[in-house]
Design a protein around this motif. Structure first.
Motif, PDB file in Angstrom:
ATOM      1  N   ILE A 128      -4.684  -1.724   2.674  1.00 12.95           N
ATOM      2  CA  ILE A 128      -4.365  -2.730   2.193  1.00 12.95           C
ATOM      3  C   ILE A 128      -5.301  -3.053   0.979  1.00 12.95           C
ATOM      4  N   TYR A 135      -7.724  -9.136  -5.158  1.00 12.87           N
ATOM      5  CA  TYR A 135      -6.663  -8.506  -5.806  1.00 12.87           C
ATOM      6  C   TYR A 135      -6.929  -9.417  -7.382  1.00 12.87           C
ATOM      7  N   PRO A 151       0.290  -8.405  -0.853  1.00 16.01           N
ATOM      8  CA  PRO A 151       1.201  -8.038  -1.405  1.00 16.01           C
ATOM      9  C   PRO A 151       2.600  -9.774  -0.834  1.00 16.01           C
ATOM     10  N   ASN A 199       1.698 -12.236  -3.844  1.00 16.60           N
ATOM     11  CA  ASN A 199       2.152 -11.992  -4.602  1.00 16.60           C
ATOM     12  C   ASN A 199       1.153 -12.583  -5.913  1.00 16.60           C
ATOM     13  N   GLU A 243      -0.846 -12.338  -7.897  1.00 13.36           N
ATOM     14  CA  GLU A 243      -0.369 -11.717  -9.827  1.00 13.36           C
ATOM     15  C   GLU A 243       0.269 -12.245  -9.956  1.00 13.36           C
TER      16      GLU A 243
END
Length: 170
Positions: free
Chosen positions: A15, A19, A144, A147, A149
């Motif tokens: 991963i 980000y 992830p 999250n 975003e």
């Protein structure tokens, strides 16, 4: 249990540790007007969704607002705004503001945040609000899950819409 921990550590190897989140909006005001408003940390109270999540949040401002070195810290409910600070680290007048965002609670992190203004005609400005971040292995497994975003991006979008309405009324 050991096999579950091992699996998580193996997944984290694949991963990304980085980000980024970015949102933009067109504001029907001249670039200089938009830039001069967003460079003032105190003005975030009028448009940032985070600034309004905790009415009991304690704020402290230091330095000359809108200049390199100006500083804003907050102490609020860890369930929504937490404890942290932001400091203006760089300004390209009329173009870009670079801010260092630090969280202490509910988790420690430091991320560069920026505002970019671009002319979109005589009386129109494209404003970009972005953040970049980095999480060390194995904590990058949280990217992830958290999250960024979606979570941060949604709040940036709402905040930019608030700003658009506010500035276009003036």
């Amino acid at each position: 249990m050991l096999s579950m921990v091992s699996l998580i550590l193996i997944i984290a190897l694949f991963i990304s540790k980085e980000y980024s989140v970015e949102r933009e909006i067109i504001i029907n005001k001249p670039k200089e007007s938009v830039f001069n408003y967003v460079k003032l940390l105190r003005n975030q109270k009028s448009f940032s969704t985070w600034e309004n999540m905790d009415p009991n949040m304690k704020n402290e401002f230091r330095g000359i607002d809108g200049t390199v070195g100006s500083f804003h810290s907050w102490d609020g409910n860890p369930d929504n705004v937490g404890v942290g600070s932001q400091e203006i680290k760089g300004i390209i007048e009329g173009e870009r503001i670079d801010i260092e965002l630090k969280f202490i609670e509910p988790f420690e992190s430091t991320s560069p945040v920026y505002f970019i203004t671009e002319s979109n005609g005589d009386n129109s400005t494209k404003l970009i609000w972005g953040m970049k971040g980095y999480m060390q292995y194995p904590m990058n497994i949280m990217i992830p899950i958290m999250n960024f975003e979606k979570f941060i991006g949604n709040e940036y979008g709402k905040s930019l819409q608030n700003l658009k309405v506010l500035l276009e009324k003036k």
